[in-house]
Design an enzyme around this catalytic site. Structure first.
Site, PDB file in Angstrom:
ATOM      1  N   LYS A 119      26.427  13.289  13.970  1.00  0.00           N
ATOM      2  CA  LYS A 119      27.372  12.218  13.652  1.00  0.00           C
ATOM      3  C   LYS A 119      26.668  11.281  12.698  1.00  0.00           C
ATOM      4  CE  LYS A 119      27.653  11.324  18.148  1.00  0.00           C
ATOM      5  NZ  LYS A 119      29.067  11.091  18.412  1.00  0.00           N
ATOM      6  N   ARG A 120      27.375  10.293  12.137  1.00  0.00           N
ATOM      7  CA  ARG A 120      26.682   9.330  11.296  1.00  0.00           C
ATOM      8  C   ARG A 120      25.582   8.628  12.089  1.00  0.00           C
ATOM      9  NH1 ARG A 120      28.729   8.202   5.997  1.00  0.00           N
ATOM     10  NH2 ARG A 120      27.120   6.582   5.975  1.00  0.00           N
ATOM     11  N   LYS A 139      35.482  18.090  19.480  1.00  0.00           N
ATOM     12  CA  LYS A 139      35.145  19.384  18.869  1.00  0.00           C
ATOM     13  C   LYS A 139      34.201  20.165  19.782  1.00  0.00           C
ATOM     14  CE  LYS A 139      35.207  16.978  14.451  1.00  0.00           C
ATOM     15  NZ  LYS A 139      34.316  16.319  13.455  1.00  0.00           N
ATOM     16  N   HIS A 143      40.618   1.029  13.615  1.00  0.00           N
ATOM     17  CA  HIS A 143      39.580   2.026  13.911  1.00  0.00           C
ATOM     18  C   HIS A 143      38.296   1.466  14.465  1.00  0.00           C
ATOM     19  CE1 HIS A 143      40.964   5.963  12.468  1.00  0.00           C
ATOM     20  NE2 HIS A 143      41.775   5.245  11.709  1.00  0.00           N
ATOM     21  N   THR A 162      35.520  11.757  17.578  1.00  0.00           N
ATOM     22  CA  THR A 162      36.253  13.026  17.507  1.00  0.00           C
ATOM     23  C   THR A 162      35.268  14.186  17.616  1.00  0.00           C
ATOM     24  OG1 THR A 162      36.195  12.806  15.103  1.00  0.00           O
ATOM     25  CG2 THR A 162      38.285  12.266  16.212  1.00  0.00           C
ATOM     26  N   LYS A 187      25.476   4.260  18.001  1.00  0.00           N
ATOM     27  CA  LYS A 187      25.581   5.660  18.440  1.00  0.00           C
ATOM     28  C   LYS A 187      24.318   6.116  19.178  1.00  0.00           C
ATOM     29  CE  LYS A 187      28.859   7.040  14.774  1.00  0.00           C
ATOM     30  NZ  LYS A 187      29.980   7.783  15.402  1.00  0.00           N
TER      31      LYS A 187
HETATM   32  C1  LIG Z   1      33.955  15.063  13.345  1.00  0.00           C
HETATM   33  C2  LIG Z   1      33.031  14.594  12.307  1.00  0.00           C
HETATM   34  C3  LIG Z   1      32.522  13.298  12.351  1.00  0.00           C
HETATM   35  C4  LIG Z   1      32.840  12.327  13.474  1.00  0.00           C
HETATM   36  O1  LIG Z   1      31.926  12.535  14.521  1.00  0.00           O
HETATM   37  P1  LIG Z   1      31.748  11.465  15.709  1.00  0.00           P
HETATM   38  O2  LIG Z   1      30.815  12.163  16.638  1.00  0.00           O
HETATM   39  O3  LIG Z   1      33.094  11.278  16.313  1.00  0.00           O
HETATM   40  O4  LIG Z   1      31.181  10.247  15.127  1.00  0.00           O
HETATM   41  C5  LIG Z   1      31.649  12.901  11.361  1.00  0.00           C
HETATM   42  N1  LIG Z   1      31.301  13.723  10.367  1.00  0.00           N
HETATM   43  C6  LIG Z   1      31.762  14.996  10.289  1.00  0.00           C
HETATM   44  C7  LIG Z   1      31.325  15.864   9.170  1.00  0.00           C
HETATM   45  C8  LIG Z   1      32.643  15.469  11.252  1.00  0.00           C
HETATM   46  O5  LIG Z   1      33.111  16.719  11.160  1.00  0.00           O
END
Ligand SMILES: *Cc1c(COP(=O)(O)O)cnc(C)c1O
Length: 813
Positions: free
Chosen positions: A543-544, A655, A355, A651, A549
């Protein structure tokens, strides 16, 4: 089944009276939630048992997805959706005076994961069940999930997430299926019948008790199992009582140490956490999970040589890598296998997903820790390493360098990624670019040794949660336009392409987006008392929080926009709303300081009368799955701006795409594949490419200070971090950020990409002004998002890695 509203209402009222002794007018929303959950559990109970029975009698190959994290979120709405009961229940409840959405808010958000990796595992569970595969999850039932984030004076404050406090309607405790897990002790070696045998003695016993959560597939009642393990004391208190005071204290200490194993999720998103407790958690999951898998396998009455035909064990990153030596241990010590045959079975059973390429996230454990906590497992790791290095030297006698680069044990450390690659038959990356970097850079010598093991499986997201549940209006419009086939075959979303330039379809797409933005605006108004303009561009980065990022680049750009407006208050501008959501690991001070900066900028911008609605900035606290479901459908712009080569897949990007947001992003992770499908017309690319980043790391040539000196806009915002002005400051609040860029030469190329980012943001604004063309781009994004459904991803895992086919239809068995 309640496909009839009146039947549902009758059953519901009966349950309320019989279980809670209440009438409808006395019930609270929490009561309603609990009764609904219990009803569903009862409805699916039979199907759950039948699914298990069918697996047993058919002897189907089973996949077990081992993961330290399952970021599940709420289940009520998704379970109703998958059961086909959503409309019935929503209408029935409305008749009874309740709003289903409010009832859904009663459910705690199961946050047993940090971010993308854990959410991937949850999406995979949904797809496995919905496609009819015999695939189960294996994880830990943390008493406390990922911390709850509060923002106080702009700072992140962490609170424990006591998600089980009011019970969990979905889980089933299976005390009869508990498993013994052993720690510590020492290994005694002896000869029995001419064979060397190993016994661990003086070990500490812990019970692993499974809590099973039903995973309900969409449509045809296929119910798989997510098994979450909880640690419990294996000491007999009665016996201790007889042994007097000293052992009583030992008893208390032991109990405390056992409980801590499944007490909390480590809140590190990617960094290595060198804690003994974390290693204990990992072995606890591996040993309990594997023993339980083998117990089920043994009921088939087959030889263990058949294991790879009946069982696939998949490990989600290296966290569960100890399944490899643990399986070796069981086969050799308990089943009487010789080394070679045990190794053959193991390496045909286990497969591994990598990952991350971040070196700080590659797990390493200190040798003495592993040796003491898991003495027999450590012996096996040592033996695997010895044989592997021996093989290397035999095949490449001149290449001592290979041995030191590829060994599993190097110096005083055990390298888990090396063990995972050596001990499994498949190694996959999570996006094309990521897999190429794995093969040609980070794990290159392993790729050269085992080219056939490496493959790519681009991540995906379940369109049932992220489109049908999160955005029901859009989902309905899609079905009205192209029929409902896309629900079972998400690539059919491509048929929306033909509506791209249809003005009435465009109008309906825009109308739905407007509605979602109004809902989010109402949420923001209620939470923060801030009015946002629903006509403004909703530009979202959730995101985190992590350096790579680059939330920092985003907020520096917002500061730059603020400066521009202040310089020319009367100039015409496209109104913009920047929305952030992010948790920072509690010990990651730079990340926390960036959260503070976002909040300070928000406070200044939102309260400056001269800004006059042209710019708003929001930080929404406690980003989680349920919050993501509220935010993402309302986004116009998706920020996917990581330093190229750093984000394995992402991911979140998928979305947003599925919900019709346009991406501003770098060529990183799955953005690359998005761009291949969408082209330059439907996506806003900017920034360094991954080869350029690699070249800078290898050969140097980047000086952040030069960029700072050369670009007045950049100099201005950087200086605003540390000198008196609108954003600064109490005691060098942002000094750490300033230094990370200028003194430590901007590891993630924030300044290097800033100008291109700013320019691309102007292009975003210009594009937004043409609302028809924007709608058309938005439709193109939705149309191509089917490729990123986790159903497609899981079909590829099933065919290429696990070698399984759907078990369907169940009821004919
Ligand atoms: C999808 C998701 C992530 C991952 O987001 P990235 O933009 O791919 O880092 C992190 N936290 C939550 C709650 C999510 O639903």
């Amino acid at each position: 089944m309640f496909n009839n509203k009146e039947l549902f209402k009758t059953a519901f009222k009966e349950q309320l009276v019989s279980r809670l002794g209440k009438n409808m007018d006395e019930a609270t929303p929490a009561d309603i939630y609990k009764i609904l959950g219990t009803l569903i559990r009862e409805v699916i109970g039979r199907e759950w048992a039948e699914t298990n029975q069918a697996y047993k009698t058919q002897g189907e190959k089973q996949v077990y997805y081992f993961s330290m994290e399952f970021l599940i979120g709420r289940l009520l709405g998704n379970n109703l959706l998958n059961l086909g009961m959503l409309t019935t229940v929503r209408d029935g409840l409305r008749d009874l005076g309740w709003n289903l959405e409010e009832i859904e808010e009663q459910e705690p958000d199961a946050g047993l994961g940090n971010g993308g990796l854990g959410r991937l595992a949850a999406c995979f569970m949904d797809s496995l069940a919905s496609l009819g595969y015999a695939g189960h999850g294996c994880g830990i039932r943390y008493k406390y999930g990922l911390f709850e984030q509060k923002i106080i004076d702009g700072h992140q404050v962490e609170l424990p997430d006591d998600w089980l406090q009011k019970g969990n309607v979905w889980e089933e405790r299976r005390a009869d299926k508990r498993i013994e897990v052993r720690f510590w002790g020492r290994v005694e070696i002896s000869e029995e019948d001419g064979r060397t045998v190993f016994h661990t003695v003086d070990y500490e016993r812990v019970w692993a008790v499974p809590y099973d959560v039903p995973i309900i597939g969409y449509g045809d009642l296929h119910v798989n199992t997510l098994r979450l393990w909880s640690a419990e004391s294996a000491m007999d208190p009665a016996k201790m009582r007889m042994e007097g005071q000293r052992s009583y204290h030992q008893f208390l200490d032991y109990n405390r140490s056992v409980e801590s194993i499944s007490e909390f999720l480590y809140p590190d998103d990617s960094g290595y956490e060198g804690k003994l407790l974390r290693l204990k958690q990992q072995y606890f999951l591996c040993s309990a999970g594997l023993q339980s898998v083998l117990r089920t396998f043994e009921k088939l009455g087959l030889s263990y040589h058949e294991l790879p035909h009946k069982v696939a064990v998949h490990i989600n990153d290296t966290h569960p890598t100890l399944v490899i030596p643990e399986l070796m241990r069981i086969l050799i010590d308990e089943k009487g296998f010789g080394w070679d045959e045990a190794w053959d079975v193991t390496t045909r059973t286990v497969s591994y997903t990598n990952h991350t390429l971040l070196s700080e996230a590659l797990e390493k454990w200190p040798v003495p820790m592993v040796r003491e906590l898991l003495p027999r497992v450590y012996m096996i790791i040592e033996e695997i390493n010895k044989r592997f290095c021996g093989m290397l030297l035999e095949r490449f006698p001149q290449r001592q360098d290979l041995v030191s680069r590829m060994a599993m044990i190097e110096g005083d450390q055990v390298k888990m990624a090396h063990l995972a690659i050596i001990g499994s038959y498949s190694v996959n990356g999570v996006a094309q670019l990521h897999t190429e970097l794995l093969k040609n850079d980070v794990m290159k010598p392993f790729y050269e040794l085992y080219p056939e093991r490496f493959n790519n499986k681009t991540n995906g997201i379940t369109h049932r949660r992220w489109l049908m549940h999160a955005n029901p209006k859009l989902s309905q419009l899609i079905s009205d336009s192209i029929g409902t086939d896309w629900i079972r075959h998400p690539h059919q979303l491509l048929r929306l392409e033909s509506f791209k330039d249809d003005p009435s379809f465009q109008e309906r797409i825009m109308e739905i987006k407007r509605g979602n933005k109004l809902r989010l605006a109402a949420y923001i108004q209620q939470k923060q008392g801030i009015a946002v303009d629903p006509a403004s561009i909703f530009d979202v980065q959730v995101k985190r929080l992590h350096g790579y990022k680059r939330q920092l680049m985003n907020i520096l750009h917002v500061m730059h926009l603020y400066n521009e407006i202040k310089d020319q208050p009367s100039a015409d501008r496209v109104p913009r709303t920047f929305i952030f959501g992010a948790k920072a690991a509690p010990g990651y001070y730079l990340a926390k300081s960036i959260i503070k900066l976002i909040n300070v900028v928000a406070d200044v911008v939102n309260h400056d009368p001269q800004i006059n609605g042209k710019l708003k900035v929001l930080f929404l606290e406690n980003y989680s799955v349920s919050l993501a479901e509220k935010i993402i459908p309302a986004a116009n712009v998706s920020e996917q701006i990581s330093t190229a080569g750093k984000e394995a897949s992402g991911t979140g990007n998928m979305k947003f795409m599925m919900n019709g947001a346009l991406t501003i992003g770098t060529l990183d992770g799955a953005n690359v594949e998005m761009h291949e499908m969408l082209g330059d017309d439907n996506m806003f690319l900017f920034g360094l490419r991954s080869e350029e980043v690699t070249n800078y790391y290898k050969f140097g040539g980047y000086l952040a200070r030069e960029v700072y000196n050369a670009d007045a806009r950049i100099k201005r915002v950087m200086d605003q971090l540390v000198s008196p002005g609108p954003f600064c400051c109490h005691e060098q609040e942002f000094g750490m950020i300033y230094q990370s860029i200028l003194d430590h030469n901007d590891e993630f190329f924030v300044l290097r990409d800033f100008a291109d980012y700013a320019k691309t943001q102007v292009a975003v604004e210009q594009a937004f002004l043409n609302s028809q063309s924007w709608a058309s781009k938005s439709i193109a994004n939705i149309a191509h998002a089917g490729y990123f459904s986790s159903d497609c991803t899981i079909n590829r895992y099933a065919a290429d890695i696990w070698q399984i086919r759907p078990v369907r239809p169940l009821l004919e068995v």
